[in-house]
Scaffold this motif. Structure first.
Motif, short mmCIF file in Angstrom:
data_model
loop_
_atom_site.label_atom_id
_atom_site.label_comp_id
_atom_site.label_asym_id
_atom_site.label_seq_id
_atom_site.Cartn_x
_atom_site.Cartn_y
_atom_site.Cartn_z
N LEU A 282 5.69 -8.92 -2.91
CA LEU A 282 5.81 -8.27 -1.69
C LEU A 282 7.15 -7.42 -1.50
O LEU A 282 6.96 -6.29 -1.03
CB LEU A 282 5.71 -9.35 -0.49
CG LEU A 282 4.52 -9.92 -0.43
CD1 LEU A 282 4.88 -10.99 0.72
CD2 LEU A 282 3.26 -9.00 0.05
N ARG A 283 8.14 -7.93 -1.97
CA ARG A 283 9.43 -7.15 -1.91
C ARG A 283 9.41 -5.99 -2.93
O ARG A 283 9.78 -4.71 -2.74
CB ARG A 283 10.50 -7.92 -2.27
CG ARG A 283 11.20 -8.87 -1.17
CD ARG A 283 12.29 -9.76 -1.31
NE ARG A 283 12.56 -10.45 -0.20
CZ ARG A 283 13.19 -11.45 -0.13
NH1 ARG A 283 13.39 -12.10 -1.18
NH2 ARG A 283 13.81 -12.11 1.19
N ALA B 122 6.48 -4.32 -3.78
CA ALA B 122 5.57 -3.47 -3.21
C ALA B 122 6.41 -2.58 -2.10
O ALA B 122 6.31 -1.35 -2.12
CB ALA B 122 4.55 -4.24 -2.82
N ALA B 123 7.01 -3.30 -1.31
CA ALA B 123 7.79 -2.55 -0.23
C ALA B 123 8.81 -1.75 -0.96
O ALA B 123 9.11 -0.59 -0.39
CB ALA B 123 8.61 -3.48 0.75
N THR C 213 7.07 1.45 -2.46
CA THR C 213 6.71 2.50 -1.49
C THR C 213 7.53 2.81 -0.32
O THR C 213 6.77 3.67 0.47
CB THR C 213 5.24 1.65 -0.94
OG1 THR C 213 5.67 0.65 -0.08
CG2 THR C 213 4.33 1.32 -2.10
N SER D 119 8.46 1.21 4.54
CA SER D 119 7.28 1.31 3.78
C SER D 119 5.90 1.23 4.91
O SER D 119 5.97 0.37 5.57
CB SER D 119 7.04 0.36 2.81
OG SER D 119 8.19 0.23 1.85
N LEU E 217 2.46 0.01 5.72
CA LEU E 217 1.83 -1.10 5.30
C LEU E 217 0.68 -0.82 4.31
O LEU E 217 0.51 -1.59 3.40
CB LEU E 217 1.43 -2.12 6.34
CG LEU E 217 0.54 -3.48 5.94
CD1 LEU E 217 2.04 -4.11 5.14
CD2 LEU E 217 0.47 -4.19 7.16
N LYS F 238 0.50 1.64 2.29
CA LYS F 238 1.00 2.03 0.91
C LYS F 238 1.16 0.58 0.34
O LYS F 238 1.13 0.63 -1.04
CB LYS F 238 1.96 2.71 1.02
CG LYS F 238 1.78 4.14 1.87
CD LYS F 238 0.81 5.00 0.64
CE LYS F 238 0.85 6.36 1.20
NZ LYS F 238 -0.18 7.26 0.29
N VAL F 239 1.92 -0.32 0.92
CA VAL F 239 2.29 -1.76 0.40
C VAL F 239 0.86 -2.39 -0.44
O VAL F 239 0.98 -2.85 -1.29
CB VAL F 239 2.96 -2.52 1.24
CG1 VAL F 239 3.17 -3.93 0.90
CG2 VAL F 239 4.15 -1.76 1.64
N TYR G 97 -0.26 -0.46 -3.36
CA TYR G 97 0.47 -1.04 -4.62
C TYR G 97 0.09 -2.33 -5.03
O TYR G 97 -0.10 -2.52 -6.32
CB TYR G 97 1.94 -0.73 -4.18
CG TYR G 97 2.82 -1.18 -5.28
CD1 TYR G 97 3.27 -0.27 -6.21
CD2 TYR G 97 2.88 -2.49 -5.46
CE1 TYR G 97 3.92 -0.60 -7.23
CE2 TYR G 97 4.13 -2.80 -6.66
CZ TYR G 97 4.54 -2.07 -7.63
OH TYR G 97 5.19 -2.30 -8.58
N ASP H 281 12.44 -4.47 3.82
CA ASP H 281 13.06 -5.71 3.39
C ASP H 281 14.28 -6.23 4.25
O ASP H 281 15.25 -5.29 4.16
CB ASP H 281 13.40 -5.59 1.91
CG ASP H 281 13.80 -6.93 1.38
OD1 ASP H 281 14.07 -7.95 1.96
OD2 ASP H 281 13.72 -7.06 0.08
#
Length: 85
Positions: free
Chosen positions: A5-6, A8-9, A12, A19, A21, A23-24, A27, A69
């Motif tokens: 998760l981190r 991906a954030a 993106t 970011s 969501l 796009k996250v 990814y 984050d």
């Protein structure tokens, strides 16, 4: 899961550190077999909220979730020191 998760954030994020969501999710979909259902959630946004790992900013009349984050928050501005002459 937390690392994914981190990452991906982070990957993106725009210049402002936020970011979108979607796009996250894109990814994550393209880079893993991760599924929020395996964690008991129907939507990625629900998992993000429950994780408490991210700041959340709802935009466009509440239709778009942006995340950042919490560890990457800009430090608070320090008060200027008073000059003594």
């Amino acid at each position: 899961m937390v690392r994914l998760l981190r990452t991906a954030a982070d990957r993106t994020a725009g210049d402002d550190g936020w970011s979108h969501l979607s796009k996250v999710g894109e990814y994550i979909h393209n880079n893993s077999s991760f599924s929020v259902v395996n964690y008991g959630y129907q939507k990625l946004g629900d998992l993000i909220r429950a994780s408490e790992l991210f700041d959340i900013n709802m935009r466009y009349d509440g239709t778009a979730m942006f995340i950042r984050d919490q560890r990457k928050q800009a430090p608070a501005a320090q008060p200027a020191e008073s000059e003594t002459a």
